[in-house]
Scaffold this motif. Sequence first.
Motif, mmCIF file in Angstrom:
data_model
loop_
_atom_site.group_PDB
_atom_site.id
_atom_site.type_symbol
_atom_site.label_atom_id
_atom_site.label_comp_id
_atom_site.label_asym_id
_atom_site.label_seq_id
_atom_site.Cartn_x
_atom_site.Cartn_y
_atom_site.Cartn_z
ATOM 1 N N ASP A 213 0.735 -1.078 0.154
ATOM 2 C CA ASP A 213 -0.080 0.078 0.012
ATOM 3 C C ASP A 213 0.759 1.372 0.195
ATOM 4 N N ILE A 214 0.611 2.215 -0.945
ATOM 5 C CA ILE A 214 1.417 3.499 -0.787
ATOM 6 C C ILE A 214 0.862 4.473 -0.057
ATOM 7 N N ALA A 215 1.904 5.001 0.708
ATOM 8 C CA ALA A 215 1.452 6.084 1.639
ATOM 9 C C ALA A 215 2.654 7.302 1.469
ATOM 10 N N ILE A 216 2.263 8.335 1.094
ATOM 11 C CA ILE A 216 3.103 9.580 1.086
ATOM 12 C C ILE A 216 2.752 10.721 1.997
ATOM 13 N N GLN A 217 3.644 11.046 2.789
ATOM 14 C CA GLN A 217 3.412 12.170 3.436
ATOM 15 C C GLN A 217 4.182 13.277 3.429
ATOM 16 N N LYS A 218 4.116 14.449 3.022
ATOM 17 C CA LYS A 218 5.100 15.728 3.041
ATOM 18 C C LYS A 218 4.531 16.847 4.046
ATOM 19 N N LYS A 219 5.154 17.974 3.892
ATOM 20 C CA LYS A 219 4.643 18.822 4.508
ATOM 21 C C LYS A 219 2.958 19.415 4.575
ATOM 22 N N ASN A 220 2.654 19.693 3.476
ATOM 23 C CA ASN A 220 1.287 20.175 3.128
ATOM 24 C C ASN A 220 0.328 19.082 2.235
ATOM 25 N N VAL A 221 0.976 17.641 1.816
ATOM 26 C CA VAL A 221 0.177 16.984 1.146
ATOM 27 C C VAL A 221 0.312 15.529 1.605
ATOM 28 N N SER A 222 -0.536 14.770 1.843
ATOM 29 C CA SER A 222 -0.627 13.354 1.823
ATOM 30 C C SER A 222 -1.442 12.622 0.798
ATOM 31 N N PHE A 223 -0.871 11.694 0.286
ATOM 32 C CA PHE A 223 -1.314 10.841 -0.610
ATOM 33 C C PHE A 223 -1.267 9.394 -0.198
ATOM 34 N N TYR A 224 -2.428 8.542 -0.342
ATOM 35 C CA TYR A 224 -2.604 7.212 -0.057
ATOM 36 C C TYR A 224 -3.126 6.392 -1.175
ATOM 37 N N PHE A 225 -2.586 5.413 -1.573
ATOM 38 C CA PHE A 225 -3.250 4.422 -2.384
ATOM 39 C C PHE A 225 -3.185 3.009 -1.988
ATOM 40 N N PRO A 226 -4.078 2.341 -1.650
ATOM 41 C CA PRO A 226 -4.065 0.872 -0.956
ATOM 42 C C PRO A 226 -3.911 0.015 -2.249
ATOM 43 N N VAL A 227 -2.988 -0.292 -2.778
ATOM 44 C CA VAL A 227 -2.810 -0.995 -4.022
ATOM 45 C C VAL A 227 -2.960 -2.479 -3.595
ATOM 46 N N THR A 228 -2.218 -2.996 -2.614
ATOM 47 C CA THR A 228 -2.549 -4.237 -2.130
ATOM 48 C C THR A 228 -3.890 -4.811 -1.664
ATOM 49 N N THR A 229 -4.464 -3.765 -0.807
ATOM 50 C CA THR A 229 -5.765 -3.903 -0.184
ATOM 51 C C THR A 229 -6.729 -3.926 -1.336
ATOM 52 N N SER A 230 -6.490 -2.986 -2.496
ATOM 53 C CA SER A 230 -7.504 -3.328 -3.495
ATOM 54 C C SER A 230 -7.550 -4.427 -4.299
ATOM 55 N N ILE A 231 -6.109 -5.090 -4.433
ATOM 56 C CA ILE A 231 -6.179 -6.343 -5.409
ATOM 57 C C ILE A 231 -7.050 -7.461 -4.500
ATOM 58 N N ILE A 232 -6.629 -7.318 -2.987
ATOM 59 C CA ILE A 232 -7.246 -8.515 -2.304
ATOM 60 C C ILE A 232 -8.684 -8.502 -2.425
ATOM 61 N N ILE A 233 -9.244 -6.974 -2.146
ATOM 62 C CA ILE A 233 -10.797 -6.835 -2.092
ATOM 63 C C ILE A 233 -11.480 -7.120 -3.679
ATOM 64 N N SER A 234 -10.797 -6.951 -4.547
ATOM 65 C CA SER A 234 -11.132 -7.364 -5.953
ATOM 66 C C SER A 234 -11.136 -8.998 -5.969
ATOM 67 N N ILE A 235 -10.083 -9.446 -5.594
ATOM 68 C CA ILE A 235 -10.153 -11.071 -5.668
ATOM 69 C C ILE A 235 -11.201 -11.394 -4.844
ATOM 70 N N ILE A 236 -11.451 -11.238 -3.666
ATOM 71 C CA ILE A 236 -12.583 -11.689 -2.807
ATOM 72 C C ILE A 236 -13.863 -11.543 -3.485
ATOM 73 N N LEU A 237 -14.151 -10.316 -4.043
ATOM 74 C CA LEU A 237 -15.389 -9.842 -4.734
ATOM 75 C C LEU A 237 -15.579 -10.642 -6.196
#
Length: 74
Positions: free
Chosen positions: A40-64
């Motif tokens: 899962d990608i999580a990037i936090q800087k001073k004024n910006v935070s970015f989060y993208f759950p790549v692995t979590t999305s893949i697992i949820i997709s497989i389950i669905l």
Amino acid sequence: MGELNAFGKILIFFGIIMIIVGGFFLFGHKIPFIGRLPGDIAIQKKNVSFYFPVTTSIIISIILSFIMWLLSKR
């Protein structure tokens, strides 16, 4: 009448999906591994935070996909 019956089933199906997604938004933070898996990608800087759950999305997709496959076997 058959078309309305099929449309009703589709609406019920999407209603159930909406309830599940809503429950996930309400109680997702209590599930220990969701959103914090390796990959899962999580990037936090001073004024910006970015989060993208790549692995979590893949697992949820497989389950669905598995659930949809089970439902289509009828």
